[in-house]
Design an enzyme around this catalytic site. Structure first.
Site, PDB file in Angstrom:
ATOM      1  CG  HIS A 112      -1.925   1.088   1.199  1.00 18.95           C
ATOM      2  ND1 HIS A 112      -3.099   0.989   0.481  1.00 18.95           N
ATOM      3  CD2 HIS A 112      -1.945   2.319   1.766  1.00 18.95           C
ATOM      4  CE1 HIS A 112      -3.801   2.095   0.626  1.00 18.95           C
ATOM      5  NE2 HIS A 112      -3.117   2.927   1.396  1.00 18.95           N
ATOM      6  CG  ASP A 191     -11.430   3.610   5.909  1.00 15.68           C
ATOM      7  OD1 ASP A 191     -10.911   4.501   6.604  1.00 15.68           O
ATOM      8  OD2 ASP A 191     -11.186   3.469   4.701  1.00 15.68           O
ATOM      9  NE  ARG A 198      -9.405  10.613   8.491  1.00 13.97           N
ATOM     10  CZ  ARG A 198      -8.532   9.753   7.932  1.00 13.97           C
ATOM     11  NH1 ARG A 198      -8.950   8.568   7.500  1.00 13.97           N
ATOM     12  NH2 ARG A 198      -7.280  10.064   7.803  1.00 13.97           N
ATOM     13  CB  SER A 213      -7.961   5.002   7.213  1.00 21.14           C
ATOM     14  OG  SER A 213      -8.329   5.023   5.873  1.00 21.14           O
ATOM     15  CE  LYS A 217      -8.639   1.940   3.267  1.00 26.64           C
ATOM     16  NZ  LYS A 217      -8.759   3.340   2.878  1.00 26.64           N
TER      17      LYS A 217
END
Ligand code: URA
Length: 464
Positions: A112, A191, A198, A213, A217
């Site tokens: 990620h 999320d 946000r 967050s 995931k």
């Protein structure tokens, strides 16, 4: 190269935090008020696991209003979350949705990135890792602000589908080892809803919220190992090394404690990654790298992220062996062949480089050394050209983009091409000026920063 046998690690996140049960749990639920939880965090106190669970469950069911969730997010931004609170938040956001089932005994790994200009690594990394008999179930996003999204890039390929049903995804993992799709409602819905709040309440920039967050995931994908690419520099979320290190350490600590062994690489984002910025143009650069060529920095970062992951997940016995095997799979066409199979299975038709709009060359106004490249200005131009979104739901033009021909530290001559802009809009003096000014020149030579700044490993006593 030795491919090692791997031991499956069950996620122990649910065992990390003790929960009250029965009557006591009911009593807590009945006696909690959203404002009390918000006030407690506003005043700088630690929230308990019950309070966080109750708040997140209430947010998902509608008992906690969006404005109350936003207020708590702001209190968290100002007061922070400690590692236990972050672990609780991660776990309850994960449990708001479903987890991807396992389809085989092969190692399941992923990367990620915190996002940066020209970051197309996912397109190359997913098929490359799949060459190691690993599963790479990549759930990606769309562009956020100036940073392009993997899904938008892949949709530049005619016919490419970014939503697939569960059985087709499972079959792809079995046959090809990878897919790249968008998240659906079942992945960490808490999320998804919190992120939308946000984004519009100036509460994105919190280490605890970002950690929860991202990890909620990634945990939903039931991975065996994760590598994080935390970008640092003028074109990234985290502009200083100190901020990036704090975020990387938080993700590594919470991810590993939650049963997802996580390593982070801090990589430079003072300039775009590679040369291409846009959608079709980034697919074309990815194809170059998958063909064993392409810009050095794009190849180097992809190899380093993959090698770190393969060694950390114990799929390959050392990082050096992993690096040479990765280079071989890029150079001998194996990774490109996986990519082509993935594209075809997801409905795409790719017969060669994707077509681009009309090229316009921007030249250097004088000779000098490249001191800085203003990623924000270049990202804004790509949005103006139609390659990124001004508002959610905007249609993108995949054929527009920018090829940046220089890097920080390069010595250049007057009138040397700095960039090629691909656009069908006629000459626009404002765009021309803003791109010319985005490259700052100096008379003296300029030092460069390494692409790979640092690797952050889990603490040796981490819970696994
Ligand atoms: N990416 C995410 O998925 N979540 C964040 O909070 C920030 C970046």
């Amino acid at each position: 190269m030795a491919i090692q046998k791997r031991q499956r690690i069950e996620h122990p996140i649910s065992t990390l935090i003790t929960r009250p049960s029965g009557e006591f749990a009911n009593w807590i639920a009945l006696n909690m008020l959203p404002a009390s939880v918000i006030r407690k965090k506003r005043d700088g106190h630690r929230l308990t696991d019950d309070e966080i669970r109750w708040f997140i469950n209430g947010f998902v069911t509608g008992e906690v209003a969006d404005y109350q969730m936003s207020a708590l997010a702001m209190a968290i931004c100002l007061r922070g979350l400690d590692v236990n609170e972050t672990t609780s938040l991660t776990r309850h956001m994960l449990e708001s949705g479903q987890q991807l089932p396992r389809v085989s005994d092969r190692p399941r790994i992923d990367k990620h990135s915190t996002g940066g200009l020209g970051d197309k690594v996912s397109l190359i990394l997913a098929p490359l890792l799949a060459c190691f008999d690993a599963e790479v179930p990549m759930i990606s996003g769309r562009g956020l602000g100036r940073t392009g999204g993997t899904l938008d890039k892949l949709e530049a390929i005619p016919g490419f589908q970014t939503q697939m049903n569960e059985s087709d995804r499972d079959a792809m993992l079995q046959d090809i080892g990878t897919f790249i799709v968008g998240a659906n409602e079942s992945v960490a819905p808490a999320d998804r809803r919190l992120y939308a709040l946000r984004d519009v309440t100036a509460t994105v920039e919190s280490v605890g919220l970002i950690t929860a967050s991202i990890l909620s995931k990634k945990l939903a994908a039931t991975l065996d190992a994760l590598v994080m690419d935390v970008k640092v520099g003028s074109g990234a979320f985290m502009t200083t090394e100190a901020q990036a290190t704090e975020l990387a350490e938080s993700i590594v600590r919470v991810g590993t404690a939650a049963g997802l062994p996580t390593t982070a690489i801090l990589s430079d984002m003072d300039q775009p990654l590679g040369t291409a910025i846009g959608n079709a143009i980034e697919v074309n650069e990815s194809l170059d790298v998958l063909n064993g060529a392409g810009p050095k920095r794009t190849r180097e970062l992809t190899i380093e992220l993959c090698a770190t992951l393969l060694a950390h997940a114990k799929i390959i016995d050392s990082i050096e062996h992993a690096r040479s095997a990765l280079a071989r799979y890029l150079d001998d066409g194996s990774a490109r062949e996986r990519f082509d199979r993935m594209v075809a299975r997801q409905g795409g038709t790719l017969t060669g480089p994707l077509p681009l709009a009309k090229p316009v060359v921007i030249e250097a106004p004088r000779a000098g050394h490249v001191r800085s490249i203003d990623c924000a200005a270049i990202g804004d131009v790509v949005i103006m050209l139609g390659g990124g979104r001004r508002q959610t739901g905007d249609q993108l033009d995949p054929s527009v983009g920018i090829d940046v021909h220089v890097q920080i530290g390069d010595a250049i001559d007057a009138n040397q091409p700095l960039m090629t802009v691909y656009t069908d809009v006629n000459e626009d003096s404002q765009i021309h000026a803003s791109l010319t000014e985005s490259i700052e020149l100096d008379d003296a030579p300029v030092p460069t920063r390494e692409l790979i700044i640092r690797t952050i490993h889990p603490p040796s006593n981490a819970t696994r």
